[in-house]
Design a protein around this motif. Structure first.
Motif, PDB file in Angstrom:
ATOM      1  N   ILE A   1       0.839  -1.199   0.000  1.00  0.00           N
ATOM      2  CA  ILE A   1       0.000   0.000   0.000  1.00  0.00           C
ATOM      3  C   ILE A   1       0.874   1.249   0.000  1.00  0.00           C
ATOM      4  O   ILE A   1       0.626   2.207  -0.734  1.00  0.00           O
ATOM      5  CB  ILE A   1      -0.944   0.002   1.214  1.00  0.00           C
ATOM      6  N   THR A   2       1.915   1.220   0.821  1.00  0.00           N
ATOM      7  CA  THR A   2       2.827   2.365   0.910  1.00  0.00           C
ATOM      8  C   THR A   2       3.512   2.632  -0.422  1.00  0.00           C
ATOM      9  O   THR A   2       3.623   3.780  -0.860  1.00  0.00           O
ATOM     10  CB  THR A   2       3.875   2.109   2.004  1.00  0.00           C
ATOM     11  N   ALA A   3       3.974   1.566  -1.085  1.00  0.00           N
ATOM     12  CA  ALA A   3       4.668   1.724  -2.368  1.00  0.00           C
ATOM     13  C   ALA A   3       3.726   2.244  -3.446  1.00  0.00           C
ATOM     14  O   ALA A   3       4.095   3.126  -4.232  1.00  0.00           O
ATOM     15  CB  ALA A   3       5.274   0.389  -2.797  1.00  0.00           C
ATOM     16  N   LEU A   4       2.513   1.731  -3.507  1.00  0.00           N
ATOM     17  CA  LEU A   4       1.538   2.204  -4.492  1.00  0.00           C
ATOM     18  C   LEU A   4       1.226   3.682  -4.280  1.00  0.00           C
ATOM     19  O   LEU A   4       1.161   4.461  -5.232  1.00  0.00           O
ATOM     20  CB  LEU A   4       0.251   1.383  -4.395  1.00  0.00           C
ATOM     21  N   ALA A   5       1.045   4.058  -3.012  1.00  0.00           N
ATOM     22  CA  ALA A   5       0.729   5.454  -2.708  1.00  0.00           C
ATOM     23  C   ALA A   5       1.896   6.372  -3.041  1.00  0.00           C
ATOM     24  O   ALA A   5       1.706   7.488  -3.530  1.00  0.00           O
ATOM     25  CB  ALA A   5       0.349   5.596  -1.236  1.00  0.00           C
ATOM     26  N   SER A   6       3.126   5.907  -2.790  1.00  0.00           N
ATOM     27  CA  SER A   6       4.301   6.754  -3.043  1.00  0.00           C
ATOM     28  C   SER A   6       4.464   7.061  -4.527  1.00  0.00           C
ATOM     29  O   SER A   6       5.013   8.099  -4.900  1.00  0.00           O
ATOM     30  CB  SER A   6       5.567   6.086  -2.507  1.00  0.00           C
ATOM     31  N   LYS A   7       3.994   6.156  -5.383  1.00  0.00           N
ATOM     32  CA  LYS A   7       4.082   6.344  -6.834  1.00  0.00           C
ATOM     33  C   LYS A   7       2.773   6.880  -7.412  1.00  0.00           C
ATOM     34  O   LYS A   7       2.629   7.011  -8.629  1.00  0.00           O
ATOM     35  CB  LYS A   7       4.436   5.023  -7.513  1.00  0.00           C
TER      36      LYS A   7
END
Length: 228
Positions: free
Chosen positions: A174-180
């Motif tokens: 979730i964190t990686a998707l949001a960061s991109k």
């Protein structure tokens, strides 16, 4: 070990713990330079000591990177533990740990990047670094263990590890998707509902609550099927 504020202005080093001062200075310099531009000589100049003083503590840059990673991992672990105490019900704690993981990546982005973006060669992995990484994993694992025990399910290495792996993957995914901004794109296209936008606390809560429910059901089903 207390993590210093990376936004404060640096002053020349005069006394005290030079090794810690070098770690703090490295974090400060990252506001101005990319990682590859920060040499040990530049670090010495920033702190105000001779280059030989730096090499007394760090024989090369990777040794410094490891020290920085240790600092950031310690801060990350304390953050998770303070935001998701083990007094919470395991289902709630797993959700709160995921939310805290995501929030940490925003509130302490510089430290989060140092933990996950800089690879450490095998020869630099020390028992201290391994223990520090496992300390960050410990909160997730203890929540999974409590979940298994609460549901009278087999507690074994596989079930604990798979549950922890799944929890970590959810939080980091979730964190990686949001960061991109991938979730933003999916929501803007109308394919995903707005509640997955993570643009406010309510959206964050709803997203992690929905994902945690799926995650927990998966952990329980897997544990019932894996009794060895």
């Amino acid at each position: 070990m207390t993590l210093k504020n990376p936004d404060k202005q640096n002053t020349s080093y005069h006394h005290g713990n030079l090794k810690q001062a070098l770690v703090d200075a490295y974090l400060q310099l990252l506001h101005e330079f990319p990682v590859e531009k920060i040499s040990l000589r530049k670090l010495a100049s920033h702190v105000g000591v001779a280059a030989t003083a730096v090499y007394n503590h760090f024989p090369d840059k990777m040794a410094l990177v490891v020290a920085v990673k240790l600092e950031c991992l310690g801060h990350f672990t304390r953050y998770l533990e303070s935001h998701a105490p083990d007094t919470l019900e395991p289902e709630v704690r797993i959700r709160v740990l995921g939310q805290s993981y995501y929030r940490y990546s925003i509130e302490h982005a510089q430290y989060f990047e140092r933990i996950f973006q800089e690879q450490v060669p095998d020869e630099y992995f020390t028992p201290e670094l391994i223990n520090c990484v496992m300390s960050a994993e410990k909160a997730l694992r203890s929540a999974v263990l409590a979940l298994l025990q609460k549901n009278n399910l087999p507690v074994n290495q596989y079930n604990e590890a798979l549950g922890t792996y799944a929890c970590w993957s959810m939080a980091h995914g979730i964190t990686a998707l949001a960061s991109k901004h991938m979730n933003h794109t999916a929501c803007a296209s109308g394919r995903w509902p707005e509640e997955f936008l993570l643009h406010n606390q309510t959206s964050v809560n709803n997203s992690f609550e929905a994902m945690t429910e799926i995650l927990i059901q998966g952990i329980l089903v897997s544990a019932r099927n894996h009794t060895d």
